[in-house]
Motif scaffolding. Structure first.
Motif, PDB file in Angstrom:
ATOM      1  N   LYS A  57      -2.270  -1.258  -3.677  1.00 28.88           N
ATOM      2  CA  LYS A  57      -2.898   0.065  -3.682  1.00 28.88           C
ATOM      3  C   LYS A  57      -1.839   1.118  -4.029  1.00 28.88           C
ATOM      4  N   SER A  91      -0.459   4.120  -1.406  1.00 35.84           N
ATOM      5  CA  SER A  91      -1.457   5.095  -1.834  1.00 35.84           C
ATOM      6  C   SER A  91      -1.304   6.427  -1.124  1.00 35.84           C
ATOM      7  N   ASN A 142      -3.090   4.063  -5.617  1.00 37.25           N
ATOM      8  CA  ASN A 142      -3.973   5.181  -5.981  1.00 37.25           C
ATOM      9  C   ASN A 142      -3.509   6.491  -5.360  1.00 37.25           C
ATOM     10  N   ASP A 158      -5.924  -1.128  -6.827  1.00 38.36           N
ATOM     11  CA  ASP A 158      -6.445   0.235  -6.930  1.00 38.36           C
ATOM     12  C   ASP A 158      -5.364   1.135  -7.530  1.00 38.36           C
ATOM     13  N   ASP A 214       0.846  -1.191   0.000  1.00 35.13           N
ATOM     14  CA  ASP A 214       0.000   0.000   0.000  1.00 35.13           C
ATOM     15  C   ASP A 214       0.885   1.245   0.000  1.00 35.13           C
ATOM     16  N   TYR A 267      -3.131  -7.581  -2.118  1.00 36.83           N
ATOM     17  CA  TYR A 267      -3.628  -6.201  -2.144  1.00 36.83           C
ATOM     18  C   TYR A 267      -2.549  -5.279  -2.701  1.00 36.83           C
TER      19      TYR A 267
END
Length: 277
Positions: free
Chosen positions: A152, A130, A154, A176, A128, A150
């Motif tokens: 991410k 993000s 974004n 994402d 992650d 996962y």
């Protein structure tokens, strides 16, 4: 004497075995390779609130450091630094933390490219990054993360095309990539949830891309959660039907009995009036 020497040999072997589990990341000079990698990450970041203050190059065990999680055998398994006002860049030395399963750096101001060395983290499940300021392209090496669930990225400033290699990662649950500046075509990524909204070059008014949430093709058998939900829904429906039928029958019996009682009451009233007359 021979027996004593044999016992000493066995004791030494046991000590070496225990030491091998505790100091597997130590070099011959006693330097922990994971400490070196973490210090390189620290040196690449700007830490205005000194949340990494107890990260010490002279330490032989980083498992007591803030924001670090280790496995039972003493390897760094998670790097969690979300929302710590960090800036600077992410060091490629992160690829030397070979037992990492989770990297959480969201909601900071980290810039620069995403290190391609992250693709060496074979055990990584969650990445992650993000809500930062990462730029450049997504490294194609992320397609080598076979255990990734996962991803991410974004709300960054990433550009270029989305690498086709991500379509090789089969266990993805969430990807994402929304609110970046990606261009070119969108590869078919087998994730349950795939978000690319907010990329004007691929989600413009003349684009053929579906920039809402994208789901993969239906599978032959529904996931366990969906299956359980369907079964529970069917059971609830059956219970509702059974209850409705029972209630209707009881209501009908009450109406019949009530009508009969009312008829008898009216009939007895009429007889009483006739007798008096």
């Amino acid at each position: 004497m021979e027996r004593r020497g044999f016992l000493l040999w066995r004791l030494g072997l046991l000590v070496l075995t225990l030491m091998d589990g505790s100091f597997a990341t130590l070099s011959p000079s006693g330097i922990n390779y994971e400490v070196v990698a973490l210090m390189a990450i620290k040196n690449g970041l700007n830490d205005p609130y000194t949340v990494l203050e107890n990260w010490d190059i002279n330490s032989v065990d980083p498992c007591s450091w803030r924001m670090i999680t280790c496995t039972l055998d003493g390897y760094v398994s998670a790097l969690g630094l979300p929302s710590q006002s960090l800036s600077g860049t992410l060091s490629p030395w992160i690829g030397n933390l070979s037992n990492l399963q989770s990297v959480l750096l969201q909601n900071n101001a980290i810039s620069g490219p995403i290190p391609a060395a992250i693709g060496k983290l074979e055990k990584l499940q969650t990445l992650d990054l993000s809500s930062n300021k990462f730029n450049g392209e997504i490294p194609s090496s992320l397609g080598d993360l076979k255990n990734l669930n996962y991803l991410k990225l974004n709300n960054n400033s990433l550009t270029g095309s989305i690498p086709d290699t991500l379509s090789k990662v089969e266990g993805l649950t969430l990807v994402d990539l929304s609110f970046n500046n990606f261009s070119s075509s969108v590869p078919k990524i087998a994730a349950r949830t795939f978000k690319i909204i907010g990329n004007p070059l691929i989600c413009g008014p003349n684009s053929d891309n579906n920039c809402s949430v994208v789901y993969p093709e239906p599978v032959s058998f529904p996931p366990d959660g969906v299956k359980d939900g369907s079964e529970s829904g069917t059971k609830s429906h059956r219970v509702a039907v059974t209850f409705g039928v029972s209630f209707g029958a009881a209501f009908l019996i009450i109406v019949i009995i009530g009508s009969f009682v009312w008829w008898r009451y009216r009939h007895n009233q009429q007889i009483f009036f006739d007798v008096n007359g």
